[in-house]
Scaffold this active site. Structure first.
Site, PDB file in Angstrom:
ATOM      1  N   ALA A 202      -0.015  -4.033  10.521  1.00 18.32           N
ATOM      2  CA  ALA A 202       1.364  -4.210  10.638  1.00 18.32           C
ATOM      3  C   ALA A 202       1.365  -2.964   9.530  1.00 18.32           C
ATOM      4  O   ALA A 202       0.463  -2.541   9.070  1.00 18.32           O
ATOM      5  CB  ALA A 202       1.431  -4.959   9.071  1.00 18.32           C
TER       6      ALA A 202
ATOM      7  N   SER B  28      -0.215   0.497   6.001  1.00 23.12           N
ATOM      8  CA  SER B  28      -1.320  -0.094   7.622  1.00 23.12           C
ATOM      9  C   SER B  28      -1.846  -1.094   6.751  1.00 23.12           C
ATOM     10  O   SER B  28      -3.101  -0.993   5.703  1.00 23.12           O
ATOM     11  CB  SER B  28      -2.078   0.352   7.978  1.00 23.12           C
ATOM     12  OG  SER B  28      -1.745  -0.387   9.676  1.00 23.12           O
ATOM     13  N   ASP B  29      -2.544  -2.229   7.602  1.00 23.60           N
ATOM     14  CA  ASP B  29      -2.856  -3.905   7.142  1.00 23.60           C
ATOM     15  C   ASP B  29      -2.984  -4.191   8.473  1.00 23.60           C
ATOM     16  O   ASP B  29      -2.246  -4.922   9.060  1.00 23.60           O
ATOM     17  CB  ASP B  29      -2.582  -4.469   6.181  1.00 23.60           C
ATOM     18  CG  ASP B  29      -3.683  -5.649   5.178  1.00 23.60           C
ATOM     19  OD1 ASP B  29      -4.194  -5.021   4.714  1.00 23.60           O
ATOM     20  OD2 ASP B  29      -3.037  -7.128   5.718  1.00 23.60           O
ATOM     21  N   GLN B  30      -4.145  -4.826   8.086  1.00 21.46           N
ATOM     22  CA  GLN B  30      -4.223  -5.798  10.346  1.00 21.46           C
ATOM     23  C   GLN B  30      -4.985  -6.962   9.307  1.00 21.46           C
ATOM     24  O   GLN B  30      -6.258  -6.761   8.776  1.00 21.46           O
ATOM     25  CB  GLN B  30      -5.456  -4.848  10.527  1.00 21.46           C
ATOM     26  CG  GLN B  30      -6.165  -6.070  11.707  1.00 21.46           C
ATOM     27  CD  GLN B  30      -6.515  -5.365  12.731  1.00 21.46           C
ATOM     28  OE1 GLN B  30      -7.642  -4.704  12.534  1.00 21.46           O
ATOM     29  NE2 GLN B  30      -6.215  -4.235  13.761  1.00 21.46           N
TER      30      GLN B  30
ATOM     31  N   LYS C 240       0.959  -1.289  -0.169  1.00 20.69           N
ATOM     32  CA  LYS C 240      -0.103   0.185   0.223  1.00 20.69           C
ATOM     33  C   LYS C 240       0.734   0.955   0.288  1.00 20.69           C
ATOM     34  O   LYS C 240       0.489   3.041  -0.887  1.00 20.69           O
ATOM     35  CB  LYS C 240      -1.030  -0.241   1.122  1.00 20.69           C
ATOM     36  CG  LYS C 240      -2.110  -1.054   1.515  1.00 20.69           C
ATOM     37  CD  LYS C 240      -2.956  -1.316   2.957  1.00 20.69           C
ATOM     38  CE  LYS C 240      -3.753  -1.809   2.513  1.00 20.69           C
ATOM     39  NZ  LYS C 240      -5.020  -2.299   3.861  1.00 20.69           N
TER      40      LYS C 240
END
Length: 204
Positions: A111, A74-76, A58
């Site tokens: 993250a 960010s990623d979850q 991203k």
């Protein structure tokens, strides 16, 4: 707040209203650009690896469109017993998630990637970190779970619970070094990364 004349261009690579609200707490000027990437996990990929890869993808995708900027990605990914739990999308799927998670400890891998597109960056182009949150869900009856979902409708949230809202009543315990990570953007980790990239805080 840092004057815009000396502040590097800061971009949040996300379409999430939750992450935008969290980043705004730092009182830094920033822009928002939604990354256009495939967020599908790879075959055999561990959930935490998926979160890190997507956070970086991203940030990099937006950095390519905005050279010289500092980009936050960010990623979850939520997991129960090692299995990923995605965004439910529907009421029925959300209820099934909450039924499966009640009385259980769910791990949220959030993250974070800070991509520094400036040629003089001393930290290298990307800083990466995975912040884990361990959330223990209460063992609640179906009627309460259903009522919660009808009130808050958290169908766009992994794990079907908005901890920043009424969903906090579903939880009995949260363990993490960075409480904002559960909402989707770890601000403690992020402020450390931004400092390494030369961003200053508390500047008039």
């Amino acid at each position: 707040m840092i004057p815009t004349s000396v502040q590097p261009r800061l971009i949040l690579a996300s379409g999430s209203a939750y992450r935008r609200e969290l980043l705004s707490r730092l009182r830094l000027p920033f822009e928002v650009m939604a990354p256009d990437i495939d967020e599908s996990p790879l075959a055999g990929e561990a959930p935490e690896a998926t979160a890190l890869r997507l956070a970086c993808a991203k940030a990099r995708a937006v950095a390519e469109r905005a050279p010289g900027s500092i980009v936050i990605g960010s990623d979850q990914v939520a997991t129960l017993n090692g299995e990923p739990i995605g965004k439910p999308g529907t009421h029925a799927a959300a209820l099934a998630q909450l039924q499966k998670m009640r009385g259980q400890r769910v791990v949220f891998h959030t993250a974070l990637c800070v991509w520094d597109g400036r040629a003089t960056a001393l930290t290298g182009p990307a800083q990466l970190e995975n912040v884990q949150v361990f959330a223990t869900f209460r063992d609640l009856p179906d009627a309460e779970l259903d009522a919660y979902l009808r009130i808050e409708q958290p169908y766009d949230c992994a794990g079907s619970a908005k901890n920043e809202g009424l969903g906090i009543a579903l939880l009995s315990k949260i363990d993490s070094t960075d409480p904002t990570a559960l909402t989707g953007l770890p601000l403690i980790a992020l402020t450390g990364m931004l400092r390494k990239a030369g961003i200053q805080f508390f500047t008039n």
